[in-house]
Enzyme design. Sequence first.
Site, PDB file in Angstrom:
ATOM      1  CG  HIS A 143      -5.091  -6.524   0.474  1.00 58.70           C
ATOM      2  ND1 HIS A 143      -6.245  -6.579   1.225  1.00 58.70           N
ATOM      3  CD2 HIS A 143      -5.243  -7.447  -0.516  1.00 58.70           C
ATOM      4  CE1 HIS A 143      -7.055  -7.480   0.703  1.00 58.70           C
ATOM      5  NE2 HIS A 143      -6.481  -8.033  -0.351  1.00 58.70           N
ATOM      6  CB  THR A 165      -6.352  -6.079  10.674  1.00 62.70           C
ATOM      7  OG1 THR A 165      -6.761  -7.267   9.984  1.00 62.70           O
ATOM      8  CG2 THR A 165      -6.860  -4.861   9.932  1.00 62.70           C
ATOM      9  NE  ARG A 209      -5.718 -12.636   6.154  1.00 58.86           N
ATOM     10  CZ  ARG A 209      -6.357 -11.457   6.273  1.00 58.86           C
ATOM     11  NH1 ARG A 209      -6.330 -10.573   5.285  1.00 58.86           N
ATOM     12  NH2 ARG A 209      -6.992 -11.167   7.356  1.00 58.86           N
ATOM     13  CD  GLU A 231      -8.873  -9.590  -2.296  1.00 57.01           C
ATOM     14  OE1 GLU A 231      -7.678  -9.940  -2.152  1.00 57.01           O
ATOM     15  OE2 GLU A 231      -9.627  -9.370  -1.329  1.00 57.01           O
ATOM     16  CG  ASN A 284      -3.043  -2.227   7.530  1.00 52.47           C
ATOM     17  OD1 ASN A 284      -3.042  -1.802   6.381  1.00 52.47           O
ATOM     18  ND2 ASN A 284      -4.004  -2.994   8.019  1.00 52.47           N
ATOM     19  CE1 TYR A 306      -8.945  -3.299   1.493  1.00 52.31           C
ATOM     20  CE2 TYR A 306      -8.421  -1.344   0.211  1.00 52.31           C
ATOM     21  CZ  TYR A 306      -8.029  -2.383   1.034  1.00 52.31           C
ATOM     22  OH  TYR A 306      -6.705  -2.497   1.410  1.00 52.31           O
ATOM     23  CE  LYS A 334      -3.435  -2.327   2.946  1.00 53.42           C
ATOM     24  NZ  LYS A 334      -4.476  -2.107   3.978  1.00 53.42           N
TER      25      LYS A 334
HETATM   26  N1  UDP Z   1      -9.125  -0.715   8.243  1.00 53.59           N
HETATM   27  C1  UDP Z   1      -9.120   0.499   8.900  1.00 53.59           C
HETATM   28  N2  UDP Z   1      -9.789   0.584  10.093  1.00 53.59           N
HETATM   29  C2  UDP Z   1     -10.430  -0.493  10.637  1.00 53.59           C
HETATM   30  C3  UDP Z   1     -10.428  -1.718   9.955  1.00 53.59           C
HETATM   31  C4  UDP Z   1      -9.759  -1.794   8.749  1.00 53.59           C
HETATM   32  O1  UDP Z   1      -8.536   1.473   8.423  1.00 53.59           O
HETATM   33  O2  UDP Z   1     -11.011  -0.345  11.730  1.00 53.59           O
HETATM   34  C5  UDP Z   1      -8.419  -0.805   6.948  1.00 53.59           C
HETATM   35  C6  UDP Z   1      -7.034  -1.412   7.055  1.00 53.59           C
HETATM   36  O3  UDP Z   1      -6.190  -0.771   6.108  1.00 53.59           O
HETATM   37  C7  UDP Z   1      -7.285  -2.857   6.652  1.00 53.59           C
HETATM   38  C8  UDP Z   1      -8.351  -2.678   5.587  1.00 53.59           C
HETATM   39  O4  UDP Z   1      -9.173  -1.634   6.077  1.00 53.59           O
HETATM   40  O5  UDP Z   1      -6.093  -3.469   6.166  1.00 53.59           O
HETATM   41  C9  UDP Z   1      -9.188  -3.895   5.310  1.00 53.59           C
HETATM   42  O6  UDP Z   1      -9.697  -4.403   6.524  1.00 53.59           O
HETATM   43  P1  UDP Z   1      -9.698  -5.955   6.827  1.00 53.59           P
HETATM   44  O7  UDP Z   1     -10.521  -6.193   8.029  1.00 53.59           O
HETATM   45  O8  UDP Z   1     -10.062  -6.697   5.575  1.00 53.59           O
HETATM   46  O9  UDP Z   1      -8.175  -6.236   7.221  1.00 53.59           O
HETATM   47  P2  UDP Z   1      -7.000  -7.014   6.481  1.00 53.59           P
HETATM   48  O10 UDP Z   1      -7.630  -8.140   5.689  1.00 53.59           O
HETATM   49  O11 UDP Z   1      -6.289  -6.010   5.614  1.00 53.59           O
HETATM   50  O12 UDP Z   1      -6.112  -7.518   7.578  1.00 53.59           O
HETATM   51 MG    MG Z   2      -9.183  -8.078   4.356  1.00 55.31          MG
END
Ligand code: UDP
Ligand code: MG
Length: 152
Positions: free
Chosen positions: A117, A93, A87, A128, A114, A51, A11
Amino acid sequence: MASQRTLILVKADAVVRGLVGELLSRFEKRGYQIIALKMLHVDEARAKRHYAEHEGKPFFAGLVEYITGSPIIALVVAGSDAIEGARATIGATNPIKATPGTIRGDYGQTIGRNLVHGSDSPASAEREISIWFEPSEIFARPNEIGAWLVDA
Ligand code: UDP
Ligand code: MG
Protein backbone atom coordinates in the site's frame (compact mmCIF):
# COMPACT_ATOMS: atom_id res chain seq x y z
CA MET A 1 9.45 19.40 -5.86
CA ALA A 2 8.69 19.11 -2.21
CA SER A 3 9.95 16.84 0.52
CA GLN A 4 7.10 14.55 1.52
CA ARG A 5 6.38 11.64 3.83
CA THR A 6 4.20 8.73 2.79
CA LEU A 7 2.79 5.67 4.51
CA ILE A 8 3.78 2.32 3.02
CA LEU A 9 2.40 -1.06 4.07
CA VAL A 10 4.07 -4.30 3.05
CA LYS A 11 0.91 -6.38 3.10
CA ALA A 12 0.50 -9.92 4.40
CA ASP A 13 1.00 -11.70 1.07
CA ALA A 14 4.41 -10.07 0.60
CA VAL A 15 5.48 -10.88 4.17
CA VAL A 16 4.40 -14.51 3.83
CA ARG A 17 6.24 -14.81 0.51
CA GLY A 18 9.48 -13.54 2.04
CA LEU A 19 9.59 -10.35 -0.02
CA VAL A 20 10.03 -7.82 2.79
CA GLY A 21 13.72 -7.18 2.18
CA GLU A 22 13.29 -7.02 -1.59
CA LEU A 23 10.41 -4.55 -1.38
CA LEU A 24 11.98 -2.28 1.24
CA SER A 25 15.15 -2.33 -0.83
CA ARG A 26 13.31 -0.91 -3.82
CA PHE A 27 12.29 2.18 -1.86
CA GLU A 28 15.77 2.58 -0.40
CA LYS A 29 17.50 2.14 -3.75
CA ARG A 30 15.28 4.80 -5.23
CA GLY A 31 16.67 7.14 -2.58
CA TYR A 32 13.73 7.33 -0.19
CA GLN A 33 14.63 7.28 3.46
CA ILE A 34 12.88 4.99 5.90
CA ILE A 35 12.02 7.21 8.86
CA ALA A 36 9.71 4.77 10.72
CA LEU A 37 9.27 0.99 10.58
CA LYS A 38 7.35 -1.69 12.48
CA MET A 39 5.91 -5.20 12.12
CA LEU A 40 2.50 -5.73 13.62
CA HIS A 41 -0.70 -7.71 13.65
CA VAL A 42 -3.54 -5.42 12.53
CA ASP A 43 -6.83 -5.47 14.39
CA GLU A 44 -10.14 -4.93 12.64
CA ALA A 45 -10.62 -1.39 13.97
CA ARG A 46 -7.29 -0.17 12.62
CA ALA A 47 -7.87 -1.93 9.29
CA LYS A 48 -11.29 -0.28 8.89
CA ARG A 49 -9.90 3.12 9.83
CA HIS A 50 -7.07 2.81 7.33
CA TYR A 51 -9.39 1.72 4.51
CA ALA A 52 -12.35 3.93 5.55
CA GLU A 53 -12.70 5.40 2.03
CA HIS A 54 -13.56 1.91 0.73
CA GLU A 55 -16.26 1.07 3.29
CA GLY A 56 -19.38 -0.18 1.50
CA LYS A 57 -17.54 -1.40 -1.60
CA PRO A 58 -17.87 -5.07 -2.56
CA PHE A 59 -14.22 -5.84 -1.85
CA PHE A 60 -14.16 -4.14 1.59
CA ALA A 61 -14.77 -7.21 3.77
CA GLY A 62 -12.14 -9.22 1.90
CA LEU A 63 -9.70 -6.33 2.14
CA VAL A 64 -10.10 -6.11 5.93
CA GLU A 65 -9.75 -9.89 6.21
CA TYR A 66 -6.59 -9.79 4.09
CA ILE A 67 -4.90 -7.02 6.09
CA THR A 68 -5.83 -8.50 9.49
CA GLY A 69 -5.07 -12.12 8.63
CA SER A 70 -1.31 -12.17 9.06
CA PRO A 71 1.34 -9.71 10.29
CA ILE A 72 2.33 -6.81 8.08
CA ILE A 73 5.10 -4.21 7.93
CA ALA A 74 4.25 -0.50 8.22
CA LEU A 75 6.77 2.16 7.35
CA VAL A 76 7.08 5.82 6.58
CA VAL A 77 9.38 6.83 3.78
CA ALA A 78 10.45 10.36 3.01
CA GLY A 79 11.92 12.10 0.02
CA SER A 80 11.26 14.46 -2.83
CA ASP A 81 7.66 14.09 -4.00
CA ALA A 82 7.68 10.77 -2.17
CA ILE A 83 3.90 10.25 -2.35
CA GLU A 84 3.63 10.14 -6.14
CA GLY A 85 7.09 8.60 -6.48
CA ALA A 86 6.37 5.72 -4.14
CA ARG A 87 3.10 5.01 -5.96
CA ALA A 88 5.02 4.89 -9.23
CA THR A 89 7.43 2.36 -7.68
CA ILE A 90 4.44 0.33 -6.42
CA GLY A 91 2.57 0.30 -9.75
CA ALA A 92 -1.09 0.16 -10.75
CA THR A 93 -3.62 -1.24 -8.26
CA ASN A 94 -4.35 -4.26 -10.46
CA PRO A 95 -1.08 -6.15 -11.01
CA ILE A 96 -2.29 -7.20 -14.46
CA LYS A 97 -2.22 -3.53 -15.47
CA ALA A 98 0.99 -2.72 -13.55
CA THR A 99 4.07 -2.10 -15.66
CA PRO A 100 6.89 -4.65 -15.33
CA GLY A 101 9.57 -3.00 -13.21
CA THR A 102 7.03 -1.88 -10.63
CA ILE A 103 6.50 -3.93 -7.46
CA ARG A 104 3.01 -5.06 -8.46
CA GLY A 105 4.07 -5.59 -12.07
CA ASP A 106 6.97 -7.79 -11.02
CA TYR A 107 5.47 -9.75 -8.11
CA GLY A 108 1.68 -9.63 -8.33
CA GLN A 109 -1.05 -11.52 -10.15
CA THR A 110 -4.35 -10.36 -8.65
CA ILE A 111 -5.81 -7.12 -7.31
CA GLY A 112 -6.71 -8.78 -4.01
CA ARG A 113 -3.08 -9.73 -3.34
CA ASN A 114 -1.14 -6.72 -4.56
CA LEU A 115 1.65 -6.70 -2.01
CA VAL A 116 2.01 -3.06 -1.00
CA HIS A 117 0.00 0.00 0.00
CA GLY A 118 1.11 3.58 -0.62
CA SER A 119 -0.73 6.78 0.33
CA ASP A 120 -2.35 8.58 -2.61
CA SER A 121 -2.23 12.28 -1.58
CA PRO A 122 -0.66 14.56 1.04
CA ALA A 123 -3.89 14.53 3.07
CA SER A 124 -4.10 10.71 2.93
CA ALA A 125 -0.44 10.38 3.85
CA GLU A 126 -0.77 12.45 7.02
CA ARG A 127 -4.07 10.79 7.97
CA GLU A 128 -2.60 7.30 7.42
CA ILE A 129 0.74 7.99 9.15
CA SER A 130 -1.19 9.01 12.26
CA ILE A 131 -3.12 5.70 12.19
CA TRP A 132 0.05 3.60 12.20
CA PHE A 133 2.62 5.64 14.10
CA GLU A 134 2.94 7.84 17.16
CA PRO A 135 5.00 10.97 16.45
CA SER A 136 7.71 9.59 18.77
CA GLU A 137 8.07 6.49 16.57
CA ILE A 138 9.03 8.56 13.53
CA PHE A 139 12.76 8.74 13.86
CA ALA A 140 14.10 11.66 11.95
CA ARG A 141 13.41 14.13 9.27
CA PRO A 142 15.18 13.36 5.98
CA ASN A 143 17.57 16.26 6.37
CA GLU A 144 18.62 14.97 9.78
CA ILE A 145 19.49 11.58 8.26
CA GLY A 146 21.25 13.31 5.39
CA ALA A 147 23.30 15.38 7.81
CA TRP A 148 24.34 12.21 9.63
CA LEU A 149 25.57 10.66 6.39
CA VAL A 150 27.54 13.73 5.37
CA ASP A 151 29.23 14.02 8.77
CA ALA A 152 30.21 10.33 8.95
N1 UDP B 1 -8.91 -3.83 -3.88
C1 UDP B 1 -9.48 -5.05 -4.18
N2 UDP B 1 -10.37 -5.11 -5.22
C2 UDP B 1 -10.69 -4.00 -5.95
C3 UDP B 1 -10.11 -2.76 -5.63
C4 UDP B 1 -9.22 -2.71 -4.58
O1 UDP B 1 -9.18 -6.06 -3.53
O2 UDP B 1 -11.51 -4.13 -6.89
C5 UDP B 1 -7.96 -3.76 -2.75
C6 UDP B 1 -6.51 -3.78 -3.18
O3 UDP B 1 -5.76 -4.50 -2.21
C7 UDP B 1 -6.14 -2.31 -3.16
C8 UDP B 1 -6.95 -1.83 -1.97
O4 UDP B 1 -8.17 -2.54 -2.05
O5 UDP B 1 -4.73 -2.13 -3.00
C9 UDP B 1 -7.22 -0.35 -1.93
O6 UDP B 1 -7.76 0.05 -3.17
P1 UDP B 1 -7.28 1.38 -3.88
O7 UDP B 1 -8.21 1.67 -4.99
O8 UDP B 1 -7.09 2.45 -2.84
O9 UDP B 1 -5.88 0.95 -4.51
P2 UDP B 1 -4.38 1.34 -4.16
O10 UDP B 1 -4.38 2.76 -3.63
O11 UDP B 1 -3.90 0.33 -3.14
O12 UDP B 1 -3.63 1.21 -5.45
MG1 MG C 1 -5.54 3.59 -2.16
